[in-house]
Design a protein around this motif. Structure first.
Motif, PDB file in Angstrom:
ATOM      1  N   THR A   1      -4.802 -10.056  -7.277  1.00 12.92           N
ATOM      2  CA  THR A   1      -5.598 -10.156  -6.059  1.00 12.92           C
ATOM      3  C   THR A   1      -5.631  -8.816  -5.333  1.00 12.92           C
ATOM      4  OG1 THR A   1      -5.015 -12.476  -5.779  1.00 12.92           O
ATOM      5  CG2 THR A   1      -5.835 -11.337  -3.837  1.00 12.92           C
ATOM      6  N   LEU A   2      -6.830  -8.444  -4.900  1.00 12.15           N
ATOM      7  CA  LEU A   2      -7.010  -7.239  -4.094  1.00 12.15           C
ATOM      8  C   LEU A   2      -7.083  -7.659  -2.622  1.00 12.15           C
ATOM      9  CD1 LEU A   2      -7.826  -4.134  -3.814  1.00 12.15           C
ATOM     10  CD2 LEU A   2     -10.183  -4.986  -3.783  1.00 12.15           C
TER      11      LEU A   2
ATOM     12  N   TYR B   1       0.829  -1.210   0.000  1.00 14.25           N
ATOM     13  CA  TYR B   1       0.000   0.000   0.000  1.00 14.25           C
ATOM     14  C   TYR B   1       0.861   1.257   0.000  1.00 14.25           C
ATOM     15  CZ  TYR B   1      -3.615   3.339   1.336  1.00 14.25           C
ATOM     16  OH  TYR B   1      -4.472   4.404   1.366  1.00 14.25           O
ATOM     17  N   THR B   2       1.949   1.228   0.772  1.00 12.05           N
ATOM     18  CA  THR B   2       2.798   2.417   0.903  1.00 12.05           C
ATOM     19  C   THR B   2       3.552   2.722  -0.387  1.00 12.05           C
ATOM     20  OG1 THR B   2       3.089   1.978   3.261  1.00 12.05           O
ATOM     21  CG2 THR B   2       4.676   3.457   2.219  1.00 12.05           C
ATOM     22  N   THR B   3       3.997   1.689  -1.077  1.00 12.32           N
ATOM     23  CA  THR B   3       4.821   1.881  -2.275  1.00 12.32           C
ATOM     24  C   THR B   3       4.030   1.759  -3.576  1.00 12.32           C
ATOM     25  OG1 THR B   3       5.408  -0.478  -2.294  1.00 12.32           O
ATOM     26  CG2 THR B   3       6.879   1.017  -1.097  1.00 12.32           C
ATOM     27  N   GLY B   4       2.754   1.401  -3.487  1.00  9.40           N
ATOM     28  CA  GLY B   4       1.968   1.154  -4.691  1.00  9.40           C
ATOM     29  C   GLY B   4       1.500   2.417  -5.397  1.00  9.40           C
ATOM     30  N   THR B   5       0.964   2.221  -6.596  1.00 10.02           N
ATOM     31  CA  THR B   5       0.427   3.304  -7.424  1.00 10.02           C
ATOM     32  C   THR B   5      -1.086   3.345  -7.289  1.00 10.02           C
ATOM     33  OG1 THR B   5       2.219   3.017  -9.021  1.00 10.02           O
ATOM     34  CG2 THR B   5       0.265   4.213  -9.763  1.00 10.02           C
ATOM     35  N   SER B   6      -1.629   4.514  -6.981  1.00 10.83           N
ATOM     36  CA  SER B   6      -3.063   4.660  -6.776  1.00 10.83           C
ATOM     37  C   SER B   6      -3.811   4.562  -8.100  1.00 10.83           C
ATOM     38  CB  SER B   6      -3.353   6.004  -6.104  1.00 10.83           C
ATOM     39  OG  SER B   6      -4.740   6.163  -5.891  1.00 10.83           O
TER      40      SER B   6
ATOM     41  N   GLY C   1       1.843  -6.600  -9.031  1.00  7.53           N
ATOM     42  CA  GLY C   1       0.817  -7.547  -9.447  1.00  7.53           C
ATOM     43  C   GLY C   1      -0.303  -7.780  -8.459  1.00  7.53           C
ATOM     44  N   SER C   2      -0.376  -6.977  -7.404  1.00  5.51           N
ATOM     45  CA  SER C   2      -1.463  -7.077  -6.435  1.00  5.51           C
ATOM     46  C   SER C   2      -1.979  -5.677  -6.137  1.00  5.51           C
ATOM     47  CB  SER C   2      -0.994  -7.747  -5.132  1.00  5.51           C
ATOM     48  OG  SER C   2      -0.570  -9.069  -5.377  1.00  5.51           O
ATOM     49  N   ALA C   3      -3.225  -5.625  -5.634  1.00  2.00           N
ATOM     50  CA  ALA C   3      -3.834  -4.344  -5.276  1.00  2.00           C
ATOM     51  C   ALA C   3      -4.129  -4.331  -3.777  1.00  2.00           C
ATOM     52  CB  ALA C   3      -5.115  -4.121  -6.075  1.00  2.00           C
TER      53      ALA C   3
ATOM     54  N   GLU D   1     -16.384   3.636  -5.226  1.00  2.00           N
ATOM     55  CA  GLU D   1     -16.412   4.970  -5.810  1.00  2.00           C
ATOM     56  C   GLU D   1     -17.469   5.054  -6.914  1.00  2.00           C
ATOM     57  OE1 GLU D   1     -14.686   7.556  -4.841  1.00  2.00           O
ATOM     58  OE2 GLU D   1     -13.513   6.533  -3.300  1.00  2.00           O
ATOM     59  N   THR D   2     -17.343   4.201  -7.914  1.00  2.00           N
ATOM     60  CA  THR D   2     -18.305   4.157  -9.018  1.00  2.00           C
ATOM     61  C   THR D   2     -18.526   2.703  -9.415  1.00  2.00           C
ATOM     62  OG1 THR D   2     -16.515   4.428 -10.642  1.00  2.00           O
ATOM     63  CG2 THR D   2     -17.655   6.419  -9.919  1.00  2.00           C
ATOM     64  N   GLY D   3     -19.771   2.326  -9.564  1.00  2.00           N
ATOM     65  CA  GLY D   3     -20.070   0.957  -9.982  1.00  2.00           C
ATOM     66  C   GLY D   3     -19.496  -0.067  -9.021  1.00  2.00           C
ATOM     67  N   ASN D   4     -18.644  -0.927  -9.558  1.00  3.49           N
ATOM     68  CA  ASN D   4     -18.050  -1.990  -8.745  1.00  3.49           C
ATOM     69  C   ASN D   4     -16.550  -1.742  -8.554  1.00  3.49           C
ATOM     70  OD1 ASN D   4     -18.559  -4.377  -7.280  1.00  3.49           O
ATOM     71  ND2 ASN D   4     -17.616  -5.607  -8.890  1.00  3.49           N
ATOM     72  N   GLN D   5     -16.187  -0.469  -8.472  1.00  2.00           N
ATOM     73  CA  GLN D   5     -14.781  -0.104  -8.357  1.00  2.00           C
ATOM     74  C   GLN D   5     -14.460   0.515  -6.996  1.00  2.00           C
ATOM     75  OE1 GLN D   5     -14.049   2.509 -11.723  1.00  2.00           O
ATOM     76  NE2 GLN D   5     -13.293   0.805 -12.952  1.00  2.00           N
ATOM     77  N   VAL D   6     -13.235   0.288  -6.547  1.00  2.00           N
ATOM     78  CA  VAL D   6     -12.727   0.922  -5.336  1.00  2.00           C
ATOM     79  C   VAL D   6     -11.364   1.529  -5.660  1.00  2.00           C
ATOM     80  CG1 VAL D   6     -13.923  -0.600  -3.708  1.00  2.00           C
ATOM     81  CG2 VAL D   6     -11.655  -1.241  -4.568  1.00  2.00           C
ATOM     82  N   GLU D   7     -11.002   2.564  -4.935  1.00  2.00           N
ATOM     83  CA  GLU D   7      -9.682   3.163  -5.113  1.00  2.00           C
ATOM     84  C   GLU D   7      -8.681   2.379  -4.272  1.00  2.00           C
ATOM     85  OE1 GLU D   7      -7.343   7.461  -4.818  1.00  2.00           O
ATOM     86  OE2 GLU D   7      -9.452   7.289  -4.232  1.00  2.00           O
ATOM     87  N   ALA D   8      -7.650   1.877  -4.905  1.00  2.58           N
ATOM     88  CA  ALA D   8      -6.637   1.076  -4.222  1.00  2.58           C
ATOM     89  C   ALA D   8      -5.267   1.436  -4.782  1.00  2.58           C
ATOM     90  CB  ALA D   8      -6.921  -0.411  -4.411  1.00  2.58           C
ATOM     91  N   ARG D   9      -4.248   0.780  -4.257  1.00  5.10           N
ATOM     92  CA  ARG D   9      -2.886   0.988  -4.744  1.00  5.10           C
ATOM     93  C   ARG D   9      -2.337  -0.340  -5.252  1.00  5.10           C
ATOM     94  NH1 ARG D   9      -0.162   5.189  -0.328  1.00  5.10           N
ATOM     95  NH2 ARG D   9      -1.858   6.737  -0.427  1.00  5.10           N
TER      96      ARG D   9
END
Length: 226
Positions: A95-96, A52-57, A119-121, A107-115
């Motif tokens: 995998t999230l 989470y800390t190093t990932g891309t939003s 290869g993982s969220a 946020e919208t539809g079936n989406q969430v904001e993650a990082r």
């Protein structure tokens, strides 16, 4: 009633201090490896804060089903294999990792904001996951630093006779306890900073206070002697 204390000369004292520092560092390293590897590197207690800390939003599309796990202490986690996303125009899937309550914050539809990382969220990890990771890493640093600091003391021993005389093994043990307390305080401080509610902040603050009190009591007891 007096208690017996184990006396030693300065070279033995330094050897004990060096071994204690390495033992603390080794304990911290073992804890760090376990936190990173179990149950898997990506979904481990330490892997989630790292990702989470190093990932891309980005926005992550959730799959139709997610696996919810409830631990014995009442905590819960969500694992969603088959999540998809797009980062810098590149489509990806994997995998999230998150918590069940976070999955409802779409946020919208079936989406969430993650990082996304490697290869993982990741959704924001819990304060406990941040705290456990920081405590293990701090114990590694404290132990290795204590072992390294014995090196100049060896030099001082040969430069001055003031270091000669009897030393106490409790001197080493006291600072070993202080090292563990400092690592616990570092972990709790990280948990406090990552906390999302007042309950987590209160718990982390209590751990910091308890660690500080424990360290002070041990040092005062060591300083006052038997």
């Amino acid at each position: 009633m007096t208690t017996s204390r184990t006396r030693m000369d300065f070279p033995d004292f330094l050897s004990t201090a060096w071994a204690t520092g390495l033992a603390l560092g080794g304990l911290g390293l073992l804890a760090t490896l376990l936190l990173f590897l179990l149950p898997s590197p990506a979904g481990s207690i330490a892997g989630r804060p790292l990702g989470y800390t190093t990932g891309t939003s980005t926005m992550v599309e959730l799959p139709e089903e997610c696996e919810i796990r409830v631990s014995s202490n009442g905590g819960s986690s969500a694992t969603c294999p088959g999540a998809t996303w797009s980062v810098d125009g590149r489509e990806g899937s994997g995998t999230l990792y998150g918590r069940p309550d976070q999955l409802s914050q779409r946020e919208t539809g079936n989406q969430v904001e993650a990082r996304v990382f490697n290869g993982s969220a990741y959704l924001r990890p819990s304060a406990a996951q941040y705290g456990a990771t920081a405590a293990a890493l701090a114990l590694v640093a404290i132990g290795l630093l204590a072992a390294v600091l014995t090196i100049p003391l060896w030099t001082a021993r040969f430069l001055s006779s003031a270091w000669d005389g009897d030393w106490d093994v409790d001197d080493v043990m006291a600072f070993g306890v202080v090292g563990i307390a400092l690592a616990a305080a570092a972990g709790a401080a990280a948990g406090y900073l990552a906390a999302e509610d007042s309950t987590d902040r209160l718990t982390a603050g209590a751990v910091v206070a308890a660690a500080a009190i424990g360290a002070v009591v041990k040092v005062r007891k060591w300083h006052s002697g038997p």
